[in-house]
Design a protein around this motif. Structure first.
Motif, PDB file in Angstrom:
ATOM      1  N   PRO A  64      59.544  52.154  24.859  1.00  0.00           N
ATOM      2  CA  PRO A  64      58.261  52.183  24.122  1.00  0.00           C
ATOM      3  C   PRO A  64      58.381  51.703  22.686  1.00  0.00           C
ATOM      4  N   LYS A  65      59.583  51.763  22.113  1.00  0.00           N
ATOM      5  CA  LYS A  65      59.769  51.343  20.732  1.00  0.00           C
ATOM      6  C   LYS A  65      59.635  49.827  20.563  1.00  0.00           C
ATOM      7  N   LEU A  66      59.708  49.092  21.662  1.00  0.00           N
ATOM      8  CA  LEU A  66      59.582  47.633  21.555  1.00  0.00           C
ATOM      9  C   LEU A  66      58.169  47.229  21.123  1.00  0.00           C
ATOM     10  N   GLY A  67      57.188  48.005  21.563  1.00  0.00           N
ATOM     11  CA  GLY A  67      55.819  47.785  21.114  1.00  0.00           C
ATOM     12  C   GLY A  67      55.365  46.344  21.207  1.00  0.00           C
ATOM     13  N   ASN A  68      55.139  45.732  20.046  1.00  0.00           N
ATOM     14  CA  ASN A  68      54.562  44.392  19.998  1.00  0.00           C
ATOM     15  C   ASN A  68      55.457  43.310  20.587  1.00  0.00           C
ATOM     16  N   TYR A  69      56.727  43.607  20.805  1.00  0.00           N
ATOM     17  CA  TYR A  69      57.657  42.603  21.339  1.00  0.00           C
ATOM     18  C   TYR A  69      57.827  42.697  22.858  1.00  0.00           C
ATOM     19  N   PHE A  70      57.116  43.622  23.480  1.00  0.00           N
ATOM     20  CA  PHE A  70      57.275  43.858  24.912  1.00  0.00           C
ATOM     21  C   PHE A  70      57.043  42.586  25.727  1.00  0.00           C
ATOM     22  N   SER A  71      55.974  41.862  25.420  1.00  0.00           N
ATOM     23  CA  SER A  71      55.645  40.655  26.195  1.00  0.00           C
ATOM     24  C   SER A  71      56.725  39.592  26.054  1.00  0.00           C
ATOM     25  N   GLU A  72      57.303  39.473  24.857  1.00  0.00           N
ATOM     26  CA  GLU A  72      58.372  38.500  24.635  1.00  0.00           C
ATOM     27  C   GLU A  72      59.547  38.770  25.570  1.00  0.00           C
ATOM     28  N   HIS A  73      59.963  40.032  25.649  1.00  0.00           N
ATOM     29  CA  HIS A  73      61.127  40.375  26.473  1.00  0.00           C
ATOM     30  C   HIS A  73      60.798  40.304  27.964  1.00  0.00           C
ATOM     31  N   MET A  74      59.593  40.729  28.338  1.00  0.00           N
ATOM     32  CA  MET A  74      59.246  40.724  29.753  1.00  0.00           C
ATOM     33  C   MET A  74      59.077  39.306  30.292  1.00  0.00           C
ATOM     34  N   PHE A  75      58.619  38.393  29.457  1.00  0.00           N
ATOM     35  CA  PHE A  75      58.511  37.006  29.919  1.00  0.00           C
ATOM     36  C   PHE A  75      59.890  36.475  30.308  1.00  0.00           C
ATOM     37  N   LYS A  76      60.877  36.683  29.443  1.00  0.00           N
ATOM     38  CA  LYS A  76      62.220  36.178  29.739  1.00  0.00           C
ATOM     39  C   LYS A  76      62.791  36.840  30.992  1.00  0.00           C
ATOM     40  N   LEU A  77      62.647  38.160  31.089  1.00  0.00           N
ATOM     41  CA  LEU A  77      63.173  38.882  32.252  1.00  0.00           C
ATOM     42  C   LEU A  77      62.488  38.409  33.533  1.00  0.00           C
ATOM     43  N   SER A  78      61.183  38.247  33.487  1.00  0.00           N
ATOM     44  CA  SER A  78      60.440  37.798  34.669  1.00  0.00           C
ATOM     45  C   SER A  78      60.807  36.370  35.051  1.00  0.00           C
TER      46      SER A  78
END
Length: 421
Positions: free
Chosen positions: A119-133
């Motif tokens: 949850p601490k990723l907050g505003n960066y969540f989409s950045e990390h999930m795009f790469k993982l996906s």
């Protein structure tokens, strides 16, 4: 008739016969043509029995009614092109050892986040999930010559948290050195001057990451949450709006419209936004509207569940996660953020499931929302339920989720030029 007969009697016998013969032929010819016309008319009516008679009423023309695309501009067109993308689109991800050995100690910057749902990723969540996906998707190719696009996998968020880099100028230096190394050591960047390369980032630090590399800034595709027509370094015809999503628990059953007893909900800092301050001044004490300058008096998520409309209001940045939060909890988003290029706007018709209000019309907000009929609201609510799937990130992407919807935007940016073998 008598003058005609007298005229014929006075004519020589041979001429009289010729004239009568010509008249007879003309009469036969006219009768034949008339019969053909009647037969043709009968065939058009569909039955020989109607020969020589007009139909009682003209045939009803065939009318094709438009297909209801719901919250989409054209669902059929999009779905067909989307399927083509799934079958054809290929992306090459530069390995961590692609750049020079000077980046070996920073290998973690290019790898997926070890705990993207923190949850601490907050505003960066989409950045990390795009790469993982992306790394878990069917779009990956290990053969760069088959790739339509090339992904630069550096993470601005991880650079931000690296004490060796951290500051915005240092992040820009790192990204510029990395991109230069890629262009010097491998042929793919130079084949298009970077126009078929892209990188992903979210939040305000992102926009400065490309500032010190001209090719990256001007040619490469920026996949970003800060998608404003007037944002520094954002080029709307080149770059792609990334949906800003925060990690939220799944909501399998939404609160129905009749259980939403508040007209409006907003909670957030007001120090960095004159519009938010105006909202609090105008509606802070209105019993129909829950407007909070900071944390609400109840759990933050509860406001989305109990309200019909939820506000996304420009703060320091043009984007916030309140749009996706509203969609996630079934609250019709009201977007008060001029020049915001909304995610997937060429596929989704945002007017079908949200309300867009000009910054200068905040004083008319309550009147605007109360003027929306129940039928219109119910239509927006049901359309909102249909688009929720597009604002969900998964470790292994599927269907029309956030990853594949974003990939479709990249698919539209691809070039027809390909590297030769």
């Amino acid at each position: 008739m008598k003058p005609v007969c007298l005229f014929l009697n006075k004519m020589p016998k041979l001429k009289r016969r010729l004239l009568l013969t010509v008249l007879l032929l003309l009469a036969v010819s006219s009768a034949s043509w008339f019969a053909i016309f009647l037969l043709h008319s009968s065939e058009e009516q569909g039955s020989p029995s109607n020969l020589g008679r007009l139909s009682a009423s003209p045939p009803t023309p065939h009318i094709t009614l438009p297909v209801d695309s719901g919250p989409y501009h054209n669902w059929q067109l999009f779905a067909a092109d989307f399927e083509d993308m799934i079958q054809s689109f290929k992306i090459y991800v530069y390995p961590t050892n692609s750049a020079s050995s000077s980046f070996a100690s920073s290998a973690s910057i290019f790898l997926p986040h070890p705990n993207p749902f923190d949850p601490k990723l907050g505003n960066y969540f989409s950045e990390h999930m795009f790469k993982l996906s992306l790394l878990s998707s069917s779009l990956i190719t290990i053969n760069p010559e088959k790739a339509h696009l090339f992904f630069l996998p550096f993470s601005v968020n991880l650079l931000r948290n690296d004490p060796r880099v951290h500051s915005e100028p240092s992040i820009a230096d790192f990204v510029a050195r990395y991109t230069t190394s890629i262009s010097q050591d491998l042929p793919f960047w130079n084949a298009s001057l970077g126009s078929d390369h892209f990188y992903a980032c979210c939040h305000s630090v992102c926009r400065e990451a490309s500032s010190k590399h001209v090719g990256l800034r001007n040619n490469a595709i920026q996949l970003t949450c800060s998608s404003s027509y007037f944002q520094r370094f954002y080029v709307t015809h080149k770059d792609v709006a990334l949906p800003q999503v925060w990690p939220r628990p799944p909501q399998h059953a939404l609160n129905p419209p009749h259980a939403r007893d508040k007209l409006v909900y907003f909670a957030g800092r007001i120090q960095n936004s004159n519009i938010r301050q105006q909202l609090v001044d105008l509606w802070g004490n209105d019993t129909y509207m829950d407007i909070f300058p900071g944390q609400p008096s109840y759990p933050y998520e509860e406001g989305f569940r109990r309200s019909k409309y939820c506000l996304h209001v420009k703060g320091y940045e043009i984007n916030t996660a309140r749009v996706s939060d509203a969609i996630h909890y079934g609250c019709v988003p009201v977007i008060i953020s001029n020049h915001y290029e909304l995610p997937f706007a060429n596929v989704l018709d945002w007017s079908k499931f949200s309300v867009i209000v000009n910054n200068g019309d905040v004083a008319l907000l309550k009147r605007t929302l109360l003027s929306i009929t129940r039928r219109k609201y119910m239509s927006m609510y049901h359309n909102l339920c249909k688009v929720r799937r597009h604002f969900v990130w998964r470790e292994t992407p599927k269907g029309y989720d956030s990853f594949y919807m974003t990939a479709y935007q990249l698919w539209l940016k691809r070039s027809s030029l390909r590297l030769s073998s």
